[in-house]
Design a protein around this motif. Sequence first.
Motif, PDB file in Angstrom:
ATOM      1  N   CYS A 143       0.776  -1.271  -0.134  1.00 13.95           N
ATOM      2  CA  CYS A 143       0.043  -0.050   0.206  1.00 13.95           C
ATOM      3  C   CYS A 143       0.804   1.304  -0.052  1.00 13.95           C
ATOM      4  N   ILE A 144       1.811   1.292   0.882  1.00 10.08           N
ATOM      5  CA  ILE A 144       2.668   2.427   1.127  1.00 10.08           C
ATOM      6  C   ILE A 144       3.802   2.484   0.100  1.00 10.08           C
ATOM      7  N   ARG A 176       0.604   3.817  -3.065  1.00  9.84           N
ATOM      8  CA  ARG A 176       0.759   5.252  -2.796  1.00  9.84           C
ATOM      9  C   ARG A 176       1.621   6.114  -3.880  1.00  9.84           C
ATOM     10  N   SER A 195      -4.475   9.949  -3.964  1.00 12.80           N
ATOM     11  CA  SER A 195      -3.484   8.474  -3.716  1.00 12.80           C
ATOM     12  C   SER A 195      -3.491   8.050  -2.129  1.00 12.80           C
ATOM     13  N   ASP A 225      -4.810   4.505  -0.539  1.00 12.76           N
ATOM     14  CA  ASP A 225      -3.630   3.860   0.370  1.00 12.76           C
ATOM     15  C   ASP A 225      -4.379   3.359   1.680  1.00 12.76           C
ATOM     16  N   ARG A 253      -5.537  -0.237   2.965  1.00 13.20           N
ATOM     17  CA  ARG A 253      -4.785  -1.036   4.364  1.00 13.20           C
ATOM     18  C   ARG A 253      -6.164  -1.316   5.131  1.00 13.20           C
TER      19      ARG A 253
END
Length: 469
Positions: free
Chosen positions: A417-418, A422, A443, A447, A451
């Motif tokens: 995710c990060i 993102r 964005s 993210d 999560r």
Amino acid sequence: MIKAFLDRLFSCEKMVKPQQIKGPIPPSKSIYARAIDIAWPSALESVLVGLVSSIDTIMVGTLGPEAIAAVGITTQPRFIFLAIIFSLNAGVTTVVARRRGEQDVDGANRCLHQSLVLCVILSIISAGAGVLFAQPMMQFAGAQSDILKDATVYFQIVMAGTLFSNISMTINAAQRGVGNTRISMVSNLTANGVNLVFNYILINGKFGFPRLGIVGAAIATTIGAVVSLVVSLSTVVGYKGFLNCSLHDNWRFDKKTMGAIWKIWSGALAEQMVSRFGFFAYAKIVANLGTLAFAAHQVCMNVMNLTFNLGGGFSTAVSSLVGQSLGEKRPDMAKIYVKVTNVLTGIVAISCGAALIIFRVPIVRLFTDNVQIVPVSANIVAMIGLFMLLQTTTDVFSGCLRGAGDARFIAVMSLICIGVIRPASAWVLCTPLQLGLYGAWGSFFLDQFLRWVLVSHRMRKDKWSEIVV
């Protein structure tokens, strides 16, 4: 109907299935009381520390948008250096919480002693590297020529101060594992109060002191770090509590203690490094939008950090409660504490989210009156308010998984995710689609949503309650 709903929502006995119960369930009132007793100092500490950071930015903001951008551009590079300490502290909290649940005083103190030795060694290395390579790091972070010099000097001074703040953070992490969240609160709030006083004195030059601007803000932060260390040390040196330190103690590493710390530390370190890479890449993309856009971004980040600090405070509390419950061989109580903390967090998050939406413009004007910054920042702050409940729920669930020792899942989730989604989506929305700051924050919310989906699914599988530390 309403009474039945409230009973189902707040009754602790109904938070776990009958076949999952491993022993007597205390009354709901006492469970909520214990959760609140541990959570409120941690949550209040996180929010007030975040608030102090925001006030710090407000004070620097009197010097202009360039000053806001110069201080803001240092954030992600600094957190990259701090990632190894944050991940070490995640291991410290988890291991100490387990030992507290097992009533293993010696084991908890061995964890504290050995982690402090590691912290000192790592802090000397990272602080030295930060001071030596400050300018190239600021250039790589995206600092424009109009802020490069100020950002470099600020970064060097603050990195030197991490020699003091890191040790304090490790002691506080151990205290949280025991459940002494008030100690951490007092330490951080005292330090940040000192920081604010010296900000006032040094940034604009008061009481005969020179007007140092951004340099003054950096010096004030370092003075606060020294105070934090003194307060934290006073809680373990010469103090006859569950945790204590003395030069006569055994400070040598042993395989059992380091193995337990490393089991959590390794996963947390992977999470931190992946997250920091993603945050860094994301910040660099936003920095390329220009100084004014990055200044507006920093205003929104300060508001968003307050919501993250709130969720982070509850996350820290639930990590301690889950770790202690699993140490006591009560996975049923661990699950109850997660749900109780989530209920408490949800009530606070809905209230705060509504406040952000309603008062978005006055909140932004606390930081700046720049006509190019206020409208776009106010719109993004409203979006932060809308996503706040989802974000805090993710924080609580993540705190549970960390407290249980499931740090590797958090690392993988962060990578996806990060680390990937993102920055990749930010680049697409900001560059080819040219949506500017709105694209960058689009964005960010994507993210957050992903999560929440992943961590919620992990919680439902229940495997976290079976991990051995």
